[in-house]
Every structure is written in structure tokens, then in C-alpha cells.
Design a protein around this motif. Structure first.
Motif, PDB file in Angstrom:
ATOM      1  N   TYR A  10       0.852  -1.196   0.000  1.00 54.19           N
ATOM      2  CA  TYR A  10       0.000   0.000   0.000  1.00 54.19           C
ATOM      3  C   TYR A  10       0.872   1.224   0.000  1.00 54.19           C
ATOM      4  O   TYR A  10       2.053   1.175   0.352  1.00 54.19           O
TER       5      TYR A  10
ATOM      6  N   GLY B 275      -0.956   9.723   3.727  1.00 56.73           N
ATOM      7  CA  GLY B 275      -1.229  10.620   4.841  1.00 56.73           C
ATOM      8  C   GLY B 275      -2.683  10.510   5.254  1.00 56.73           C
ATOM      9  O   GLY B 275      -3.019  10.011   6.323  1.00 56.73           O
ATOM     10  N   CYS B 276      -3.588  10.938   4.391  1.00 54.43           N
ATOM     11  CA  CYS B 276      -5.007  10.863   4.711  1.00 54.43           C
ATOM     12  C   CYS B 276      -5.616   9.521   4.325  1.00 54.43           C
ATOM     13  O   CYS B 276      -6.748   9.229   4.674  1.00 54.43           O
ATOM     14  N   ALA B 277      -4.875   8.704   3.572  1.00 56.94           N
ATOM     15  CA  ALA B 277      -5.422   7.419   3.133  1.00 56.94           C
ATOM     16  C   ALA B 277      -4.277   6.486   2.831  1.00 56.94           C
ATOM     17  O   ALA B 277      -3.143   6.920   2.607  1.00 56.94           O
ATOM     18  N   LYS B 278      -4.588   5.175   2.899  1.00 57.98           N
ATOM     19  CA  LYS B 278      -3.613   4.180   2.512  1.00 57.98           C
ATOM     20  C   LYS B 278      -4.107   3.560   1.218  1.00 57.98           C
ATOM     21  O   LYS B 278      -5.093   2.835   1.221  1.00 57.98           O
ATOM     22  N   LEU B 279      -3.425   3.883   0.104  1.00 57.73           N
ATOM     23  CA  LEU B 279      -3.848   3.393  -1.198  1.00 57.73           C
ATOM     24  C   LEU B 279      -3.457   1.931  -1.312  1.00 57.73           C
ATOM     25  O   LEU B 279      -2.281   1.570  -1.206  1.00 57.73           O
ATOM     26  N   ASP B 280      -4.451   1.105  -1.564  1.00 55.06           N
ATOM     27  CA  ASP B 280      -4.264  -0.333  -1.429  1.00 55.06           C
ATOM     28  C   ASP B 280      -3.778  -0.944  -2.742  1.00 55.06           C
ATOM     29  O   ASP B 280      -4.509  -1.582  -3.472  1.00 55.06           O
TER      30      ASP B 280
ATOM     31  N   ARG C 151      -4.261  -4.566  -3.575  1.00 53.09           N
ATOM     32  CA  ARG C 151      -5.638  -5.038  -3.648  1.00 53.09           C
ATOM     33  C   ARG C 151      -5.958  -5.723  -4.973  1.00 53.09           C
ATOM     34  O   ARG C 151      -6.641  -6.739  -5.004  1.00 53.09           O
TER      35      ARG C 151
ATOM     36  N   ASP D 119       1.212   5.011   1.401  1.00 55.01           N
ATOM     37  CA  ASP D 119       0.653   5.849   2.448  1.00 55.01           C
ATOM     38  C   ASP D 119       0.575   7.293   1.980  1.00 55.01           C
ATOM     39  O   ASP D 119       1.589   7.926   1.716  1.00 55.01           O
TER      40      ASP D 119
ATOM     41  N   PRO E 167     -18.063  11.017  -0.760  1.00 51.35           N
ATOM     42  CA  PRO E 167     -18.628  11.793   0.348  1.00 51.35           C
ATOM     43  C   PRO E 167     -17.772  11.712   1.611  1.00 51.35           C
ATOM     44  O   PRO E 167     -17.219  10.673   1.937  1.00 51.35           O
ATOM     45  N   GLY E 168     -17.676  12.829   2.310  1.00 52.70           N
ATOM     46  CA  GLY E 168     -16.911  12.882   3.546  1.00 52.70           C
ATOM     47  C   GLY E 168     -15.427  13.111   3.334  1.00 52.70           C
ATOM     48  O   GLY E 168     -14.680  13.235   4.301  1.00 52.70           O
ATOM     49  N   LYS E 169     -15.007  13.126   2.077  1.00 47.18           N
ATOM     50  CA  LYS E 169     -13.604  13.449   1.795  1.00 47.18           C
ATOM     51  C   LYS E 169     -13.549  14.855   1.213  1.00 47.18           C
ATOM     52  O   LYS E 169     -14.400  15.237   0.410  1.00 47.18           O
TER      53      LYS E 169
ATOM     54  N   TYR F 161     -14.803   6.399  -2.771  1.00 53.61           N
ATOM     55  CA  TYR F 161     -16.134   6.826  -2.348  1.00 53.61           C
ATOM     56  C   TYR F 161     -15.989   8.263  -1.870  1.00 53.61           C
ATOM     57  O   TYR F 161     -15.340   8.533  -0.869  1.00 53.61           O
TER      58      TYR F 161
ATOM     59  N   ARG G 132     -20.410   8.855  -6.265  1.00 53.98           N
ATOM     60  CA  ARG G 132     -21.066   9.955  -5.555  1.00 53.98           C
ATOM     61  C   ARG G 132     -20.304  11.278  -5.709  1.00 53.98           C
ATOM     62  O   ARG G 132     -20.085  11.995  -4.739  1.00 53.98           O
TER      63      ARG G 132
ATOM     64  N   GLN H 171      -8.360  15.799  -0.645  1.00 60.40           N
ATOM     65  CA  GLN H 171      -8.126  14.382  -0.356  1.00 60.40           C
ATOM     66  C   GLN H 171      -8.464  13.510  -1.571  1.00 60.40           C
ATOM     67  O   GLN H 171      -7.697  12.614  -1.929  1.00 60.40           O
TER      68      GLN H 171
END
Lengths: 249, 249, 249, 249, 249, 249, 249, 249
Positions: free
Chosen positions: A32, A36-41, A44, A34, A57-59, A55, A82, A63
Motif C-alpha cells: 500500500y 497521509g489521509c489514506a492508505k492506497l491499497d 488489492r 501511504d 462523500p466525507g472526503k 467513495y 457519488r 483528499q
């Protein structure tokens, strides 16, 4: 990283071109990223077979852009759900080949071609107002390499419209049924076909629909076999699941 | 009636051995059998590919026996769910080759052999108390012609137990995950595999589990892709759905 | 009033420098300060060990300023939660050393230094969208004199990200886990550590998350031991509780 | 296995007395014991510091006995919760030193002595009808090596009874507050002490208590800081959490 | 019509000054006034002893003005609740002596003087954010001819603030307690006084307060006697009820 | 298509003027008209006796116009519900004889005259704020060819107002009762008349009305016979149902 | 202890007959009596004016007897609610003058005579099935020194029965209205009288009454003024509250 | 009393055979009969056209017998619902011509013949387990003078069974549709007929059916016009309503 690259790395270790310690570092770093605000997988794709999804919303806009920029640098196919049109405009600045699907409110980026099976997914919609959720499902399934047939406005109040389209529904390998209000359509379809039905309740309705609760409960209690359910308005989840089933060999 | 018999009938009509009117009567008569208290859906095997199932609660012993007797006379495979041992004893009187599965509370009758694919279904259970629901799923899937691997007691509170069984889970074509309490196991499994996951919430738990509502909501909100949900304690529905997916060719 | 001042006052009474009646008046006057719209609990620091906190929603700007002005005059450390930037601008006019934390939507004022223990609190966040709540917890814990380690975006859908950070989580004295959607992360963490876990459900999610209800129920039903729960989106409560535990000697 | 045994094993490997492959087998075999219906988590003591617990509802008597027999063979301390007297009689046959706590409906087996800290846990109960849940908390905490002080029937309708016991409550290191009906006691206690409060809602009440929902919501919305909540009637969870906090050094 | 006028009318009939038929018409005409969009209940003052009240939400400005104009023409005292400042400006045009209470969002018009008893009503508020609801209760009670004592910000998290005001609370004839969040204050007050307590839950709180549901359930389950409950945020209902009790002779 | 046209078509087939295949095409084409985003149910008039209705929320302005344009071309009577004034302006551009009912937020187009029975429908409204829902019911019933009598503001808090209008209510063939808040009016009316009562809960109220849930549950639990219920705020459904009953011969 | 005894004690202290320290002990000892499983609130009579009450569910027979024995020794009037006949038989062994009220499921013991005011309480019941709750209210009010008038079976479905009894209802000082199902009766009564109405929802009903929730919500949303609500089936609470209001002087 | 008797009485008054005062007494006495535990509504037949009904749950056997004895003395037709066989045996002792309907759990007594219209009511049942509720509806409608056609086991999972019975359904004047689980059948029927549909949700189902809530919400949200809903399992209410509509002339 894709499986091919991983196999090369492991062979390099076996053959002494890379020390195990160095391989360890590379593997971990690759699994992954890193941000900072997210761990890009990045691992995966190997584990579950598909590119990452954002996703929105909320970001914050920043970000979302940070995440998509990192994805784009690795030539991943990208799906942002969304997303309103303003957010798409921001994304396009860093990713010019991004495409906006206004009804689905989805942004897609295609960097790689995928193998597409002959079988198709039917996306069946009860009413016109349910179309945005159905379209999110269809766009998702298509981006993940599936053919999709859309059947619109065949809710139970005029059942002859459904029967008129039964052939194309029965021809699919897996069927997504999207309905709000009383959510009865998946039960009806489930009784008419011998294929897996993924039911998507929508928040369409008023009063005692309680933002999709009525349709959700209706679908969970379906008296027809072969019906399973995803979250209210979760077109993405249905498209993802259907694509996974359609690609089973 | 099975597809083969139907084809014979239609050819008899084409070749003049049966008049269209007589064929009409035969077809309609065959499509369901009116038992007074129920309409036995003999046409169903053709339409959805599987024999009929009897859901026992709310039916009197006499009603259950009437239905099963009619099924047995047509050499159907039979599944009766939510049957206690006393009901099984009654059923065995009219159907001596019936078998009881005490943990699943299911009665099965095998009259015909089915083709069984190589791929298998994994039934993963979070805790010992969830086993009855998991077993209903497994018995259902097996009766409908599938191989099943059972993995027991691998809930999220001791995640190393799950990892130890990951190979057999990943080897399945479709995975059923049964969990009560917080219902977190399907999300965890869904993030570790690239196969469809059918989540079954159970009513195991107390207090704010509200008879399975907590697990149900948890599963519907799974952040992992490829997870869909059936009703609380609905092992039958999960087994039926999984079998349908496992047999897709 | 701080314990030291209280002890001086009582010794003054014992030694006759202040009459009991005058001491009575001083004590009562000090125990809270009546601001008309609020009773500032000046005695609270003695009773529960921490300065007062202002929860801003539902209070007018004038009310918030009245309360903070009174606090500032007594050199208290101050925490104002759920404050938007406009409110912060108003606060800064009467309290120039106020600091704004935009992600946490919190205003802090540090007037006194506090002893900070060696042990630390881990704040673990499932997804990027849960960060505002997690940050409110972290800012709260830090203002009350604790070291905090932040671990971001380690939700159950990609469990290898969590395992990669397990050392820093296990090294903490108490752990806050913030998650929306299915809220499964606290159960997973609770099964991997032997430290108290404070679970914070967030309203992140859609459809059947019902504004955080799904995550709340999931956490309350955790099958792992050592997990307790605070209100939906209540980062402040989690930070306060964690700080209290971290400072137990 | 306890940490000491693990260290010996690892030193045996280092020093060549056991091959790595044999050590691998031993370690894995030790980490859990597969009983068919359950996976006994023998590694758990190492990971989270406490022996295994059996939650009895939903398990057959045979399953409970299988699990307890395996635990007893390894000389673990054992706690079986929600066990009625008949089940205890069965357990005592295989585990003669088992003790029954009728109010708590718990069975305990003490095989090893534990170090007990000087600090104690206060278990505060609102009403007489809440005592079974409180006693489950107390028995749990005691079995895990803690001293417990019980304070009974000090609900908010007669607040002078609480104040009379405030010294013993304030002297605790951590406080469990058990209440049904309106569940107001934890808020009151939380405002009077500077120690962590673990609130346990009970299903005591009628009508609009909705089996403990009223108390649960009340406690989650506590306006006092330092209050967290466990599931309705979950005395075990509260005792476990409190013991964990009390033993933090 | 007031009782005095009614008696005059009946005496006119008895003494032959008005025929029974004419009296019939007058009486019926007086009992309500049909305004098209509403039936103004002019008889109500006789039946339940108080002037009519206008609940403004859901009514158009024109409808509110039509109703108030009709009331004003009959010299009734008027209370309009849930009115914003813009609506008040409109009302003042047709009713120049109308007064606005901004915190309570109420408009009052006093046309007649009322007898005011010596006893008073205590309005006790848990937190600053609950003040608008409390003020609606206080304004209502005052308009209906009662003295009111306001006690602000004495919630259970700092119980010494409540005890400091206990004398004024105990001196009241009936007590209104307004609280949001966990809604514990009415239980505490109910246990400390021997007067009727009217509990008003407010929608103050967040997360699992569910817009006042937590406080409502808490108050309905009060373990203290002598507590009854009105609707969430229903300050008017509490003030009306308290006034009715205060005026009982 | 209307029944007359259908009969002509079938006679043309019988008499050889149209081949069966051509008739098949005509019939199918006529049974619904595929507009892409919707299937206009032109056969519906034959099957259920009424023209099509457009429920506007969740449809784009373009979609609404497409549907109405197709209806208008066939000279159908049209009802568009939940339409704001801006949408009406758009509709009027393509359908100049459209009429707007602002209180009901409905658009109607009358292209054909209908036979109107002598009997009438009473629409009874509890409070002024319930009038929009009642008006939607009345407009619907009138467009479908019924006479309507409106009785306004006769809620249970002033029951003499209801009794004053009892004659006109009892004279109706079927009665619609619209009420919010506690929703008690249908029970009261149902006990006073011997005609079918259709109860419509409205979302009028606050706090524990939970957007009409209180009124809905109240009406479903009516202790009076002859009361049935439609969805919250569903004036259309009530008007449609009442018209259907009123026209039964 | 009664106020008279308290005054004597304080005068003994003032006059030196008892030392302050001894008085302290006596007072504290008297304020509650610690029975191990309960704290008998002997001071309560002074504070809230009434004897103690035993709520029996959730208490063992031994606990109930321990509490009642202690009460009886102090010559208190006693009310035990929710007691079945078997429990009454046990109570009578230690308290021979106990009386059982089978409909109310209440046990009463009268040791002292109370002053009874001239005014009375009306207990109005909607249906026969609501009588047990109404009777609990009536027995409670009578034991606490009030006259009660019972009016039975006057629900809204036959409103003429209510009007026939309006005189006796209007003559009361305070009115208790008990209703299940749709719970409409309190609104109707509240609109017809000018006295405080205490509404008691009952769990009578089925289906969507949800054990009294429908009636509870209906009563909380009453459009009539002067109505407040107690918990579902809480006849005791209503009788206690009504008695308190009836005795206000 | 029946209308004919009432008219005679009024003519007796007009013609002087009975004084107005005596007539007053007779009328009032006849309007209901006070049985102590119930008020038998003898006037009801006049007002709403049907005999009285006894809802048995919550009433003691003595109360039920008292009510039925009074009814029988007046030669009323009687319907007692939710009566078990033991209660029927008691009723038969006082009313030898009572008949028991075991599936419907209803007792009927026919004392008078009623005129029966030519049109009929269709009672359509989704599954065998829904038959008890459907039968309560049918028995009710028949006792009130209607012909009933029963159609059993035609749920949406096998829609061809419904189509096979469409003629008899379409031939009815009003249709009752009884369904549990997802409750989809009324929507389907409502879209296929042009007659009023009365939907009855049943508590048949498990898990997330929540005792009929899923079916109830589904029916309230029906996208088909002409569907209204009664309470869960309320067969009586549906039969009563349908009979009322069927008899409208």
C-alpha cells in the motif's frame, strides 16, 4: 501491483538478483502507498482482482485529488462514486481522460483494457426515479469488464411491461433489480428466473418508506429463492457483486 | 415436470399424438397441483431449476404432510426447513427415506441424483452458537447438488483462526459467512477474497443485538466489495443462492 | 479553583485568618460562577480534575463568548467543540491565543502547562471520512495532557494495513478506534490487543447505516472483550475517557 | 500457552534443540485447539492476557462440556456465563472444583492464582432488580484478579443514598454503574468522580424501556465526561473492561 | 364568549327578551367562527378556561393573520408559538400591541388582565441549549396568568448547582424540568421534591440522542414518582399543563 | 387505448380487415409506449379504468415533460402530483390547458369529460396544517370524476366542531379523513358513520410525531371498524381509492 | 420518619438532651435502612410525602419479603405492585393485614389513616381490556388518600358513551385516562374538560400497536392542551401523580 | 335497537302514547347497556349498521360471557374474535347455537337473517401460513351478509398461480389480499384489477420481517393505486371494511 510483476519479483529473490531483505522492503512498500489521509491499497488488485474505488462523500476535494493522482500515476482503472459535477471538474484537471456519468454521479478513468465475457448482466429498474442508482450499478459493472443490458420502468403496478422484457432478463447470467417504494420487483423477478438476483432498495418513496427502509425489509423477506440484498441506494455494491459473479469461470 | 417430459409432450402435440386442447389441459394441470391449502408448484423445477421446498412454521402437521405426500408421489427431491423432531417423525411415516438433520432442523428426501460440479461452497461460521443457521445453509446447498466445506468458529475476536483457514476459503467458488452479534466477519472475509460473499446475520447475541438487527445492519454496510445479505437466520436462502452461483456455467 | 488554592483557604480558616462564615461565602462563590445563561463550574477542576469544556451547538455566539470570557479571566485551559471558523473568529477577539483545529472543528486555549505521562493513546481510524471525529478525540486528549499516536485508514476491508501498524497500536496504554459504516474495526482491534479499547461510531455511511446506528449497534455487540462505546461522532467523549485512563497512576 | 513457556520454546529453536519446522508445528498447534464445534483459543492468554470464557446460550450442553473439558486439561482459569443451575450440575461432573454464582448465573473455576492489585473496582447498582447484571460484572472482575466493592440500590430517585456512599465510590480506580429504567445513574456518578465510569444498561423496566433501550440511549448521551457504555445486560463486558483498566500499570 | 356574557344571554332567553330560536342561533354562531381555513373556537374559553392559541408551522402567513385578526376583534388574549421574527412583523401590522419573545419564538397579545395566584411555577433547565424550549414554557405559563421562577443550567453533570437552587424549586407548586441529551434531570428533581414534575425532553444532543428520543424514553422511564412527560420540545404543552395545575383551587 | 377502440380492433381481426400478426403488433405497441426513461402504460385505462398519473419527485424536468407530452398526444386526462410552480410553468409550455392547484401542488389536464355519479366523497381535515394533503386527495378525486365536499379544521380537541358538520359527513358515500399529530380523528369519525373511512396520516407535528409515524400507527390501530389507511401524506392514494369506491355500481 | 418525630429530635439536640454526634447517627440511621439487597428510604416520607412502594418484578420472593418486613416494622402504609397471587400469599404470612387487588395485581397494607380531600380523581378507561392498568392507578390513588371515580369502556369508537359520563368526568379535580390501541381518548377528553389529564398508554392491541408504542406516541402528540403522559401500562405512576395534584392546597 | 323500533318509539311520543320524559329514559337506556365491565353499544346497530363484536384477548372468561349473554338476550348476531377452543366451550354453555371456526379462531352466532348482495368479495392469500388471518376476514365478511370467494397460495414467487385465478379475482366487487413476508401481493393485484384492494399484512415470516412490519411498510408504499391497509393480522378489520364497501348501493 499485478500478479505478473509479483512473480518476477519472487523469481528475482529465488535467483539471487534481489536479497530477501530488499524484496521484503519492495513488497511491503508496494502493498500500500501511504498518502497521509489514506492508505492506497496497491496490493488489492492482486488480492481481490479489481482496481481501487474512491467513495467521495466525507472526503475533501484535496483528499480526493491526492488519492486519484496516486492511482493515476500507477495506470490503474479508477472509479469515483457519488461525485458531483464540480468535483469532476477538479478531477479532470489532474486526470484529463476522466469521464463523467451525470445520472450515476460517477467518474471513470480507463487506463487498461479488460477481457469481457460473452455473458451479460441485466439491470432491471422499477421506476424512472430509481434510474440514478441503477445507472451507478451499470457503470460500475461496465468499468469492471462486463456487458450490461438495461431494462427500465417495469415495476409491479404494470406487470405486463415486465413480461414483455422477460426474454432479455432470462438471458442474463446475473440480474440486478433496483426498486424503491414497496420494493416488490426482486421477489417477482426471482420467481420467474433461475439466475442469481441482486436486489437494491432505493430511497425513492415518501412517508412510511422511511428513506428506503420499506424496500429494504421487503427485499430481505423475499419469498422467492435466489435473492440477496445490498445496502439502500448502493448501486456500486450491486454492480461490483454482479460483475464478480458474471466473471466466475 | 422436468424439461425432458415437457419436450416429449410438445412433440406429441406437434406430431398429432395429442390434440392441442388435451395438451393444454395436461400442461395447465401439471404446472401446479391444487392441494386446497397450497398450490404445489410442479412447473417450478422447469422455471427455476430446483425442486419445491416446504417452510414448515405456520403450517399444521396435516398441511405439511399433504404437501410432502404430493411431492413424494412425483419423485421430487424434497427439503423441509424449520422442522422439529416430532414433525420429522410424522413425515417419515409417509416418506420412509426421509432424513433428519437435527442441528439444521431440516428434513431431506433424495429421490433423484444430481450432477455435482467440482467447485465447492465454503460455509464460514463466526461462533459455535451460529452453527444451526450455517448447517441449514450447508444442508440446502448439498441437497441442491453442491459440495460444501465447513469452517467453524473463526470470528473476528481471534483473527488468527481465520487466517489459518484462508486457503480453504479462498479455494471456494462462492462463500457463505454466518455471524451474529456484531456481524463483522463478512466484511473481513470480503476484504481477503475475490469471490462472492453471501452474508447471513443470525439472531445470536443479546441486548442491543435486537434479535439480529445489529448483525444485519453491519453486513448491509460492509465496506468490503462483493458482499450481499439475506434475511436474519435465513440459512436456506444463503444455501440456495450460493448453489445457484456455484452451478453457473 | 485548583486544589492548592483550596488547601490554603482551609488552612486560613483553621488558623483564624478567615472566619468560617467568610470562608463559606468564598467557597460557594468559587464553586460556580453564575453567568445568567450558564453556571460556570469553577469547582469542577477540583472534583473531576479537568478544565471546563464548551459544547457550542445550540448556544448563541454571545452565550459562547460570555462563557469563554469568564473562563479566560480565571486562566483556565479551554476547549470549545463543534465550532465553525466564523465562531472561532469571534472567540479570538476576546481570547487572542485561541487556536483553531479545522478538521476537528475545535478551539483550544492553553493557559497552563500540564504534566504529560510517558504512555500514549493510539487513535485508530477506519476510513478517511472518519478523520474529523478521530481528530476531535486526538485534540481533546492532547489538550488534557496526553501524547497521541494517529493511525489512519486501516479499516477491515484491507486488513493487511492494520497488521502493518499493529506494533504502534499495541504499544499504547489505551486505544480509541473510530469507524463508520459497519463499525467492525473495534472488534478486530479488541481481539488483537490487551489494552482498553474505546469505540467511537461515526455517522459516515449511507442507506441502512441510519446516521451511525449500524456502527453503534455493531460496536455494542462486539464479541471481543475490553471494548466500550461512546455516542455517535462523540470524539470528545472518547478523548476525555482515554485521557482519564491514560493518566491513572 | 503462557509467555514463559513460549520463551522457552523459542530459545529451544535458537539453540537447536528443536528444529524450526517442529517449532512451527508446536506453535500452530498451541495457538488454538480445534474441538470440532469450536476453536479453543489457547494463544489468547498470551495475546490479550486472560483465560478463555464460555458464553453458554446457543450452545448445547455437550458443546459446553467439550469446551470446558479442553480448558480444564490445560489448567486454565475458566468463566462460563449465563449458565443455569442444571448446566452447572453437568459442568461439575467434569470439573469438580467448579463454583456456581446463582445471582450472576456464572460458573467459575480457579486453577491458578493471580496477582491482585491494591486498587479496587466499585460496582454501583441503581436498584435491587439490577443486581444479577451487577453481580456478573463483579464475579468476572474478581476472577480476573481484581478486588471489588459493591454498592447497592443507590438510584437517582433517592440521591442521598448515593451521597452516603460517595467515599467508597471515589476511592475506586474504575467504577462500573449498572442501571435500568431511565439509566440516569452513570451521568450523576460521572459528574461526581474523576475516574473512568463504565455504564451498563439493564433490561429492567417496562413499557417504553423497550428491554433496556431507554437506559442504553440515556447512557450513550450522558452529559458527564468519562462515561462509556457496554451492551444491555452485559455485566461480563463491564467486568472485563474494568479489570483491564484496574490492572494497567 | 366569556361565562358572564353567556349567563346574560341565557337570562335574556328566560325573561323573554330573546326568543329561544334566536338564542339558539347566537349560541351556535358564537361557539366557533368559521374562517374558511380554520374554525376559531370561541366557545373554548368557556369550556377549558383559556384563550385560543395559534401553532404557526404549516400555516401560511395569510392564514395566521386571518386567525389572529379574528381573535383580536374579540379582545382575546393571544399566543402564537413557533413564530419567527418575520412572521411577528406581519402580525404586528394587524395587532400593534403584539410582543415578540425571541428566545421562545413566541408572540403574545394581552388584551385582558387575569387573576394571578400567589403560588409559582419553577422552570428548571438542564443546559444552556435547552433554554428556548424552557422559555416557551415560561412565556406560555405567564400569559395564562402564572408567576414563573427560572432556574438555568443545573444539569446532572454538576449536581451541586442543582442543590444550590433546591429551595426555590421546592417552593414551587408545580415544576417544569427541561432537558435534552440523557434527560436525567426530571428523575433527580422528582426524587427531591414532593410536587408534580412535568418533564420536557428536548432535541438537544447528537448521535444517539435521535432528535430527543433518548431524553423522551429516559423521562418516561423515570424511577421517581410524580413525573409525567410531554412531547419533545413541547414547551407550550408543559407551560399550559403547569398553569392548569397551579390554578387549581 | 379505450375499450371502444380495442373492440373495433378485435372485430377488424375477426372480419379479416387486419391480419392476426398485424393486430398483435398494434396491440402490443398500444399496450405501452416506450419513452426510454419510462414505459407509458397506455393499456392501463382499460385494465384499471383511469388515466396515467405522473409522480414528479425524483424525475428530471425533461423526463416529466417527455412523459406528459406523450400523454397529451393521446388526449388522456393527466394528473401530475408533487409539482412545484416552476415545474408547472414548464408543463404549461407543452400543454397550455394545464391547471395548477397550488395548495395541493398538483397539475391537472382535462381532455375528456367523465360521467360523475350523484353520490359524493367527504374530505375531512383535522387541522389547517393538514390542508395540502387533503387538497391533493380532493383534486385527485375530482379529476377522476367525483363530487367532493370539504370539511376543514374539525380535529378532536374541539369535538363540537365535528358534530356540527356530521350531517354532511354522514351523507357521503365514502369519507377521507386527513390528520397529523395524534391522528385520532378517523377513529372518532369511524365510530359515528356507517360508511368506509380512508385515513390519511400527515407528517404534521413535531418531536415524537416522527414525521407522521405517530398518526400512522394511531390510524392502523383504530378501534373503530371500517377504517383503512394509506401512506403518510398520500393524499393522491386516498383520493384514488375513494373515487374507485364511489364509482362502484 | 414523620416530620413531627424529626422536629422532636432536633429540639432534643438544641436543648442538649442528645449530643450533636448522637443526633447525627440517629438521623443518618433513620434516613435509610440498609437491608443488604435494598436501601429502604425511610426519610422519603418526609421528603416527598408518601410511604415507600415495592415494585416486585425482578426481585426474588425473599427480597420482597425482606423489604416489606422492614416497612411493616415501622408501621408504614405499603403498596406492592405487579405482584401475582402466589407472591401475595407469601407476603400475607409476614403481614397478615395485607389485602390483594387481583385486577390491579397490587398488594396494599394500611397501617395509618390519612386525611382525604373532598375533591376526587376520575379514572377513565377506553376498553375492558385496559381495566387492569386503570385499576392499578385507582388502587394507588386510593392508598395515598384520594377518592376515585371509575368510568369504564368509553372509548372513541362509541363517543356517546363518553358524553353520557361527561358530568362525572368534569367534576373531578384531575383526570386519568387509560387507553390502548390508537390511544385517542385522552385527546378527546382533554378537549372537553379544563382539568389536568394524565394519559396512560396500555399495551392492549396487536400488530402495529407494538406493545403500546402506538398509543404512547398518539398521547404524546395530543393536539389538546393539558395532557401529559406516563410510561406504557404505568398505572402506578398515573395514580401517584394524580394523587399529588389532587392534594395540592 | 333497530331503526324500525326507534321509529315506532318516536311516533309513540308524537302521538302522546309515551311522554317525552319516558321516551327520554327509554332512548338513553336503549343506547347502551351498562354491564359494569363494559358498555354494550345497543345503539350501534342503528348508527353503523352492524351488530357488536367481542375482541376476546385481555378480557377474562367471565367478562366475555357477561357481554355475550347480554347480546344473546337481544337476539343480536354475534362475532367473537381471537377466541381459543376452550373459550368457545364456555360460550356454548350460554349460547348453544354458537359455531366455532378453528382456523379463524372465531365464534359466530346467527340469530337473524340478512340480505346478501349478488356481488362477492375475493379473499386472496399469499401463502398457506397466512390462512388463519384470511379466514378471519372471510368469516367476518360472511357473518355481515356477504358472499366470499377464497383464493389460496398465489404469492408472487410463482406468479402463474395468480394469473390462473385472475378471472375470479377480477369478478369481485372488492378484494382482500393477505400476505406476510415481503407483502408484495397487494401491489401486484392492485396493478391488475380496477377494484378496491384492502391489504392485510400478516406476522408470518422471520428475522427482518419484525412480526409483520416488513409486510406492513411494503403495503403502505404500494406503487399501485387503489390499495389501502389495515393493521397487522387484522383479518376482522379487512372483512368488516370489505363488507361495508360490498354493500354500498
Amino acid at each position: 501491483m499485478d500478479p505478473h510483476k509479483l512473480k518476477n519479483l519472487l523469481e528475482d529473490i529465488r535467483d539471487g538478483r534481489i536479497t530477501p531483505d530488499a524484496g521484503m522492503t519492495l513488497l511491503k512498500d508496494l502493498s500500500y502507498l501511504d498518502l497521509g489521509c489514506a492508505k492506497l491499497d496497491t496490493h488489492r488488485e492482486l488480492r481481490v482482482g479489481y482496481p481501487e474505488v474512491v467513495y467521495c462523500p466525507g472526503k475533501s476535494t484535496e483528499q480526493v485529488k491526492t488519492i486519484i493522482r496516486a492511482m493515476a500515476e500507477r495506470d490503474a482503472n479508477i472509479l469515483a462514486t457519488r461525485a458531483d459535477e464540480a468535483l469532476f471538474m477538479e478531477i479532470r484537471q489532474i486526470c484529463p481522460d476522466a469521464v463523467y456519468h451525470p445520472l450515476a454521479k460517477a467518474v471513470t478513468v480507463r487506463k487498461r483494457t479488460m477481457e469481457i465475457p460473452d455473458s451479460y448482466i441485466a439491470v432491471v429498474t422499477a421506476g424512472t426515479s430509481d434510474m440514478p442508482v441503477a445507472e451507478e450499478a451499470a457503470v460500475t459493472a461496465e468499468l469492471f469488464g462486463n456487458r450490461v443490458e438495461r431494462i427500465v420502468d417495469v415495476g409491479v403496478a404494470g406487470v405486463h411491461r415486465l413480461f414483455d422484457k422477460l426474454d432479455v432478463i432470462r438471458g442474463a447470467r446475473v440480474i440486478i433489480v433496483v426498486a424503491g417504494m414497496e420494493g416488490a420487483l426482486p421477489s417477482l423477478v426471482g420467481g420467474l428466473v433461475d439466475k442469481p438476483v441482486i436486489a437494491v432498495p432505493t430511497s425513492v418513496g415518501y412517508g412510511a418508506s422511511f428513506q428506503g427502509l420499506a424496500a429494504l425489509l421487503s427485499m430481505l423477506n423475499s419469498c422467492a429463492g435466489g435473492v440477496c440484498v445490498v445496502n439502500i441506494d448502493n448501486g456500486f455494491g450491486a454492480g461490483y457483486m454482479a460483475g464478480m459473479i458474471n466473471k466466475l469461470r
